[in-house]
Design a protein around this motif. Structure first.
Motif, PDB file in Angstrom:
ATOM      1  N   ARG A  18      79.629  46.774  52.271  1.00  0.00           N
ATOM      2  CA  ARG A  18      78.916  46.460  53.507  1.00  0.00           C
ATOM      3  C   ARG A  18      79.384  47.369  54.633  1.00  0.00           C
ATOM      4  O   ARG A  18      80.572  47.642  54.771  1.00  0.00           O
ATOM      5  N   CYS A  19      78.433  47.824  55.414  1.00  0.00           N
ATOM      6  CA  CYS A  19      78.696  48.630  56.601  1.00  0.00           C
ATOM      7  C   CYS A  19      78.189  47.833  57.793  1.00  0.00           C
ATOM      8  O   CYS A  19      77.039  47.410  57.802  1.00  0.00           O
ATOM      9  N   THR A  20      79.029  47.643  58.796  1.00  0.00           N
ATOM     10  CA  THR A  20      78.621  46.916  59.988  1.00  0.00           C
ATOM     11  C   THR A  20      78.912  47.768  61.208  1.00  0.00           C
ATOM     12  O   THR A  20      80.029  48.252  61.372  1.00  0.00           O
ATOM     13  N   GLY A  21      77.875  47.982  62.016  1.00  0.00           N
ATOM     14  CA  GLY A  21      78.028  48.759  63.232  1.00  0.00           C
ATOM     15  C   GLY A  21      76.930  49.777  63.387  1.00  0.00           C
ATOM     16  O   GLY A  21      76.052  49.916  62.539  1.00  0.00           O
ATOM     17  N   PRO A  22      76.957  50.515  64.496  1.00  0.00           N
ATOM     18  CA  PRO A  22      75.899  51.474  64.786  1.00  0.00           C
ATOM     19  C   PRO A  22      75.836  52.597  63.744  1.00  0.00           C
ATOM     20  O   PRO A  22      76.859  53.034  63.225  1.00  0.00           O
ATOM     21  N   MET A  23      74.613  53.013  63.478  1.00  0.00           N
ATOM     22  CA  MET A  23      74.374  54.110  62.546  1.00  0.00           C
ATOM     23  C   MET A  23      74.404  55.421  63.307  1.00  0.00           C
ATOM     24  O   MET A  23      74.068  55.436  64.474  1.00  0.00           O
ATOM     25  N   PRO A  24      74.712  56.537  62.724  1.00  0.00           N
ATOM     26  CA  PRO A  24      75.138  56.691  61.336  1.00  0.00           C
ATOM     27  C   PRO A  24      76.640  56.517  61.142  1.00  0.00           C
ATOM     28  O   PRO A  24      77.137  56.553  60.029  1.00  0.00           O
ATOM     29  N   GLY A  25      77.390  56.310  62.225  1.00  0.00           N
ATOM     30  CA  GLY A  25      78.843  56.275  62.142  1.00  0.00           C
ATOM     31  C   GLY A  25      79.403  55.247  61.182  1.00  0.00           C
ATOM     32  O   GLY A  25      80.327  55.542  60.425  1.00  0.00           O
ATOM     33  N   SER A  26      78.857  54.027  61.201  1.00  0.00           N
ATOM     34  CA  SER A  26      79.397  52.980  60.330  1.00  0.00           C
ATOM     35  C   SER A  26      79.201  53.341  58.860  1.00  0.00           C
ATOM     36  O   SER A  26      80.110  53.173  58.048  1.00  0.00           O
ATOM     37  N   THR A  57      68.932  47.377  56.587  1.00  0.00           N
ATOM     38  CA  THR A  57      68.232  46.157  56.973  1.00  0.00           C
ATOM     39  C   THR A  57      67.345  46.448  58.187  1.00  0.00           C
ATOM     40  O   THR A  57      67.484  47.484  58.838  1.00  0.00           O
ATOM     41  N   MET A  58      66.456  45.517  58.475  1.00  0.00           N
ATOM     42  CA  MET A  58      65.636  45.626  59.674  1.00  0.00           C
ATOM     43  C   MET A  58      66.538  45.336  60.873  1.00  0.00           C
ATOM     44  O   MET A  58      67.489  44.579  60.769  1.00  0.00           O
ATOM     45  N   HIS A  62      71.426  50.854  66.287  1.00  0.00           N
ATOM     46  CA  HIS A  62      72.459  51.228  67.251  1.00  0.00           C
ATOM     47  C   HIS A  62      73.337  50.037  67.658  1.00  0.00           C
ATOM     48  O   HIS A  62      74.291  50.204  68.415  1.00  0.00           O
ATOM     49  N   SER A  63      73.021  48.858  67.136  1.00  0.00           N
ATOM     50  CA  SER A  63      73.736  47.632  67.486  1.00  0.00           C
ATOM     51  C   SER A  63      75.095  47.577  66.775  1.00  0.00           C
ATOM     52  O   SER A  63      75.239  48.043  65.642  1.00  0.00           O
ATOM     53  N   TYR A  64      76.082  46.966  67.430  1.00  0.00           N
ATOM     54  CA  TYR A  64      77.412  46.816  66.835  1.00  0.00           C
ATOM     55  C   TYR A  64      77.437  45.803  65.694  1.00  0.00           C
ATOM     56  O   TYR A  64      78.395  45.760  64.926  1.00  0.00           O
ATOM     57  N   ASP A  65      76.362  44.992  65.546  1.00  0.00           N
ATOM     58  CA  ASP A  65      76.316  44.070  64.421  1.00  0.00           C
ATOM     59  C   ASP A  65      75.249  44.454  63.393  1.00  0.00           C
ATOM     60  O   ASP A  65      74.908  43.664  62.519  1.00  0.00           O
ATOM     61  N   TYR A  66      74.732  45.686  63.490  1.00  0.00           N
ATOM     62  CA  TYR A  66      73.769  46.155  62.489  1.00  0.00           C
ATOM     63  C   TYR A  66      74.448  46.199  61.116  1.00  0.00           C
ATOM     64  O   TYR A  66      75.598  46.610  60.993  1.00  0.00           O
ATOM     65  N   SER A  67      73.709  45.799  60.088  1.00  0.00           N
ATOM     66  CA  SER A  67      74.270  45.717  58.740  1.00  0.00           C
ATOM     67  C   SER A  67      73.496  46.612  57.772  1.00  0.00           C
ATOM     68  O   SER A  67      72.263  46.611  57.761  1.00  0.00           O
ATOM     69  N   SER A  68      74.239  47.363  56.979  1.00  0.00           N
ATOM     70  CA  SER A  68      73.672  48.166  55.902  1.00  0.00           C
ATOM     71  C   SER A  68      74.663  48.114  54.743  1.00  0.00           C
ATOM     72  O   SER A  68      75.735  47.519  54.861  1.00  0.00           O
ATOM     73  N   GLU A  69      74.308  48.713  53.618  1.00  0.00           N
ATOM     74  CA  GLU A  69      75.195  48.706  52.458  1.00  0.00           C
ATOM     75  C   GLU A  69      75.127  50.041  51.730  1.00  0.00           C
ATOM     76  O   GLU A  69      74.102  50.737  51.773  1.00  0.00           O
ATOM     77  N   ILE A  70      76.205  50.356  51.035  1.00  0.00           N
ATOM     78  CA  ILE A  70      76.249  51.492  50.111  1.00  0.00           C
ATOM     79  C   ILE A  70      76.509  50.904  48.733  1.00  0.00           C
ATOM     80  O   ILE A  70      77.441  50.108  48.555  1.00  0.00           O
TER      81      ILE A  70
END
Length: 79
Positions: A18-26, A57-58, A62-70
């Motif tokens: 899980r990646c949490t935080g602004p993209m693309p940095g997180s 995810t939708m 740029h949000s600090y709680d944005y969630s994505s995954e690798i």
């Protein structure tokens, strides 16, 4: 949909991170940790193939709680 491709991936075990935080940095930070820390330091698993999947995810990327995954394919190391 038009312009999209379908690809069949080999069956395998997937490790999800899980990646949490602004993209693309997180996403970049987690990706670096996977390949520079987690895989080299893992006594049980190794990278299994030449691909990985990024899941977005939708929401506000740029949000600090944005969630994505690798997702990376792994296999048990041979003894």
């Amino acid at each position: 949909p038009e312009g999209m491709m379908q690809a069949l991936l080999p069956g395998c075990t997937i490790a999800k991170f899980r990646c949490t935080g602004p993209m693309p940095g997180s996403l970049q930070a987690v990706n670096s940790r996977i390949f520079n820390e987690w895989l080299p330091g893992n006594s049980r698993y190794e990278f299994a193939s030449g691909f990985n999947v990024e899941m977005y995810t939708m929401g506000d990327i740029h949000s600090y709680d944005y969630s994505s995954e690798i997702w990376i394919p792994i296999r048990e190391k041979k003894k």
